[in-house]
Design a protein around this motif. Structure first.
Motif, short mmCIF file in Angstrom:
data_model
loop_
_atom_site.label_atom_id
_atom_site.label_comp_id
_atom_site.label_asym_id
_atom_site.label_seq_id
_atom_site.Cartn_x
_atom_site.Cartn_y
_atom_site.Cartn_z
N ARG A 1 11.55 -3.93 16.71
CA ARG A 1 11.87 -2.59 17.21
C ARG A 1 10.62 -1.89 17.74
O ARG A 1 10.69 -1.13 18.70
CB ARG A 1 12.56 -1.76 16.13
CG ARG A 1 14.01 -2.21 15.95
CD ARG A 1 14.67 -1.52 14.82
NE ARG A 1 14.65 -0.07 14.96
CZ ARG A 1 15.09 0.77 14.03
NH1 ARG A 1 15.59 0.29 12.92
NH2 ARG A 1 15.04 2.06 14.22
N TYR A 2 9.49 -2.17 17.10
CA TYR A 2 8.21 -1.60 17.55
C TYR A 2 7.86 -2.11 18.95
O TYR A 2 7.54 -1.34 19.86
CB TYR A 2 7.11 -1.97 16.54
CG TYR A 2 5.70 -1.72 16.99
CD1 TYR A 2 5.22 -0.43 17.19
CD2 TYR A 2 4.82 -2.79 17.22
CE1 TYR A 2 3.92 -0.21 17.61
CE2 TYR A 2 3.52 -2.57 17.62
CZ TYR A 2 3.07 -1.29 17.82
OH TYR A 2 1.77 -1.08 18.23
N VAL A 3 7.95 -3.42 19.13
CA VAL A 3 7.61 -4.02 20.42
C VAL A 3 8.63 -3.57 21.48
O VAL A 3 8.25 -3.27 22.62
CB VAL A 3 7.55 -5.56 20.33
CG1 VAL A 3 7.31 -6.18 21.69
CG2 VAL A 3 6.45 -5.98 19.36
N GLY B 1 10.23 -0.77 21.49
CA GLY B 1 9.89 0.64 21.78
C GLY B 1 8.72 0.73 22.74
O GLY B 1 8.75 1.52 23.69
N LEU B 2 7.69 -0.09 22.51
CA LEU B 2 6.54 -0.08 23.42
C LEU B 2 6.96 -0.51 24.83
O LEU B 2 6.39 -0.06 25.82
CB LEU B 2 5.45 -1.04 22.93
CG LEU B 2 4.58 -0.57 21.77
CD1 LEU B 2 3.57 -1.65 21.41
CD2 LEU B 2 3.85 0.72 22.10
N GLY B 3 7.96 -1.38 24.87
CA GLY B 3 8.44 -1.85 26.17
C GLY B 3 9.42 -0.88 26.81
O GLY B 3 9.94 -1.15 27.90
N THR C 1 7.54 5.67 19.59
CA THR C 1 7.34 4.40 18.88
C THR C 1 5.95 4.35 18.24
O THR C 1 5.79 3.92 17.10
CB THR C 1 7.51 3.21 19.85
OG1 THR C 1 8.83 3.24 20.36
CG2 THR C 1 7.25 1.88 19.18
N PRO D 1 4.74 -1.87 29.56
CA PRO D 1 4.70 -0.90 30.68
C PRO D 1 4.34 0.51 30.21
O PRO D 1 5.14 1.44 30.32
CB PRO D 1 6.13 -0.97 31.24
CG PRO D 1 6.97 -1.40 30.10
CD PRO D 1 6.12 -2.29 29.25
#
Lengths: 323, 337
Positions: A104-106, A108-110, B6, B114
């Protein structure tokens, strides 16, 4: 299919150069096309520039020079990164997060919306076989489990291209088998998989096409079939000694005789049929017939010489000019 | 926005995973409860919820009780607990955030997403301030409730401690971040942060001391004989010592570019008000109307407390922070990982 004939390339770059501070030239004019929907392997000895090339495509490293596109956009375009997944070599994820939270962290970053991230995370945890461990912290995982989570996080944004840098590093044989299945599944889903690895046997089993890098340059690229075509040969096993008459005839067909094995370098099995006819006419017992190709490892060793995996020398440092 | 949230969520998970966070929070709550156990009432002062009492024969007026209660907060708890020990614990806890984030295999995932590196850097930096933010907020809530229940007056000025302490922490932490992105060393970033904090504190303390010697003492009507150590109090202000004033000017000038961690903490006294008077206006709460010399002393102390404008303290500190963070961000953005 030859790479040269491919028009739908997800990566199409030319003359990529990278010179680090201190003068080390990691990439020296790399040109590469990666076809869509394939599993593509980038091989090379340590220090060849494989990781640098991937990092340039992902904006982790800035190129000294780069022409070309990824997914139809100039390399370095930030929005394009939302369509790309990446598992770095020696990936580290926060140890205080649970496996599910890492995804979920990755995500979210995406920029993946929360609802989509939750749904996709669950799906991927099942794919990589980590659903039972998803609510445990990363700090409690084995290396192989971390790598499975790493693979899942690379897919959490539903990417069109997935870059995997040494994905089977630290994974046991069973895990490798499962990882191969996951890679094939990615391909079946229409994704392009770009694999950096020095495990040539692994790549040979899964890659549609490969490129070999050495000292910052692409020295060979093509499908595995194309690259190993020149070395295709047929070996026929026979029982007992052959008479001088038949030996003479076999020589006219370009057959090499070694102990109880006949070897013929032909691209087509049809060209071997007259030899079989000759043997059968002379009542020679044929014990076996095998099509033999050069392995990827042999090809690799031939290409990079004695600088096999792990044996490469570091790039040469520039000589300092005397004042 | 998803990406920023996040990073904040990740920072929250990081700080709750740290044992030191819970230790610091536990200590904060304990100290705040100790403070809450103190009562300054009409009959005197009691501590530990009345376990020990000191009666005041003349009684303590309500406004003076409020003043004593709040100055204990601004002069003791804020500078020594929130502004010192809590910040030290926070620095120790979060100074590894950037070095860990920059480790190979970790930073690769973040910068290949991104999200611009500038956004990534500043969000990571701001989210690290959560550690101190949560501690100070919990502390202030307890102090606010204690003050409200004891004094029957709800003073929201207490909450100015939250932004001020976060600001002070952000000044010191910015140095740690610069060293972290430059060297990737947790230890070095921690040491440098303490060094810069110590140097700036030293200059502020020296400036304050010199101001007191050069201006406050003469203004209060005190005449000091430094050779004998004797002092003489008069009702009229004394002449300024031009030599001390000159030294003060030089030290103040040197301190201009430094972060005003100490001065910013004491700004809280100007933000908390009782009946429209802030806590630097000592004379309004303590001086006898007919005692001229005490009035002079309180006036001089008020001038000492307000010698720097709020814009000078915050502005010069912000300029320092902006320079340090710009440099750190530049390194972060330009670096190959």
């Amino acid at each position: 299919m030859s790479i040269a004939q491919v028009t739908d390339a997800v990566i199409d770059i030319e003359e990529v150069r990278k010179k680090y501070r201190g003068g080390v030239e990691a990439l020296r004019g790399v040109s590469l096309k990666v076809p869509r929907g394939q599993i593509f392997g980038l091989l090379g000895p340590n220090g060849a520039g494989k990781s640098t090339l991937v990092k340039i495509l992902l904006t982790i490293v800035r190129a000294s020079q780069c022409r070309g596109e990824m997914l139809g956009k100039p390399v370095g375009d930030q929005a394009t990164l939302s369509r790309v997944g990446y598992l770095p070599e020696h990936a580290r994820f926060p140890e205080y997060l649970k496996g599910r939270e890492v995804l979920r962290y990755v995500a979210g970053l995406g920029g993946v919306a929360k609802a989509d991230a939750i749904k996709k995370s669950q799906e991927l945890l099942e794919v990589v076989g980590m659903e039972d461990w998803a609510n445990r912290k990363m700090g409690s995982y084995s290396k192989g489990m971390k790598q499975r989570i790493g693979l899942a996080q690379a897919l959490v944004n539903d990417p069109e291209i997935v870059f995997l840098d040494e994905p089977t590093d630290g994974v046991d044989p069973k895990g490798r088998l499962e990882m191969r299945a996951v890679l094939n599944r990615m391909k079946d889903e229409g994704r392009t998989v770009f694999v950096n690895s020095h495990l040539l046997g692994e790549l040979e089993m899964i890659c549609d096409s490969v490129a070999i890098m050495d000292q910052g340059q692409i020295v060979r690229q093509g499908t595995i079939a194309e690259l190993t075509e020149k070395t295709r040969r047929y070996e026929i096993g026979v029982m007992g000694a052959l008479g001088s008459e038949i030996l003479g005839k076999l020589k006219t067909h370009g057959v090499n005789m070694e102990a109880d094995r006949l070897t013929m370098y032909h691209q087509d099995a049809g060209e071997v049929q007259p030899v079989i006819d000759l043997l059968r006419a002379a009542d020679v017992t044929i014990t076996s017939m095998t099509e033999v190709r050069q392995s990827l490892e042999e090809l690799f060793m031939e290409t990079v010489g004695d600088k096999g995996p792990g044996a490469a020398m570091p790039p040469k440092l520039p000589k300092k000019e005397k004042a | 926005m998803t990406q920023i949230l996040t990073i904040f969520w990740d920072s929250y998970r990081l700080l709750t995973a740290k044992r030191l966070f819970w230790v610091a929070l536990g200590l904060s709550i304990l100290i705040a409860l100790l403070y809450a156990s103190v009562n300054v009432g009409e009959n005197g002062i009691s501590v530990l919820f009345g376990a020990y009492e000191w009666a005041s024969p003349g009684g303590i007026p309500a406004f003076l009780a409020q003043y004593i209660y709040l100055t204990t907060f601004t002069n003791v708890l804020v500078p020594f607990w929130l502004g010192l020990f809590a910040i030290v614990l926070a620095l120790i806890s979060v100074c590894s955030v950037f070095p860990n984030f920059l480790e190979s295999g970790s930073i690769d995932v973040a910068v290949s997403k991104p999200i611009s590196r500038v956004t990534l850097f500043f969000t990571k930096y701001l989210s690290s301030l959560l550690f101190v933010g949560v501690q100070v907020l919990v502390f202030c809530v307890i102090v606010f409730i204690a003050f409200g229940l004891r004094m029957e007056s709800w003073n929201f000025g207490i909450f100015w401690a939250v932004p001020l302490i976060i600001f002070v922490f952000s000044l010191i932490y910015s140095v740690a971040v610069l060293i972290a992105v430059w060297t990737k060393s947790t230890l070095l970033s921690l040491l440098m942060a303490f060094l810069v904090w110590g140097v700036s504190w030293g200059f502020q303390a020296a400036e304050s001391f010199l101001y007191k010697m050069a201006y406050t003492i003469p203004s209060a009507g005190l005449k000091m004989d430094y050779s004998t150590g004797e002092s003489e109090q008069s009702d009229t202000p004394q002449e300024l010592d031009p030599g001390l004033a000159q030294i003060h000017r030089v030290v103040k000038l040197v301190a201009v570019p430094l972060p005003k961690t100490r001065d910013a903490t004491y700004l809280l006294k100007t933000k908390i008000k009782i009946n429209g008077k802030d806590l630097t206006q000592k004379g309004a709460f303590l001086a006898e109307e007919d005692d001229t010399s005490m009035q002079n002393i309180h006036k001089a102390e008020e001038e000492l407390a307000n010698r720097h404008s709020e814009s000078y303290v915050i502005g010069s500190s912000l300029a320092f922070e902006a320079v340090i963070l710009s440099l750190a961000c530049f390194i972060f953005v330009k670096r190959d990982y």
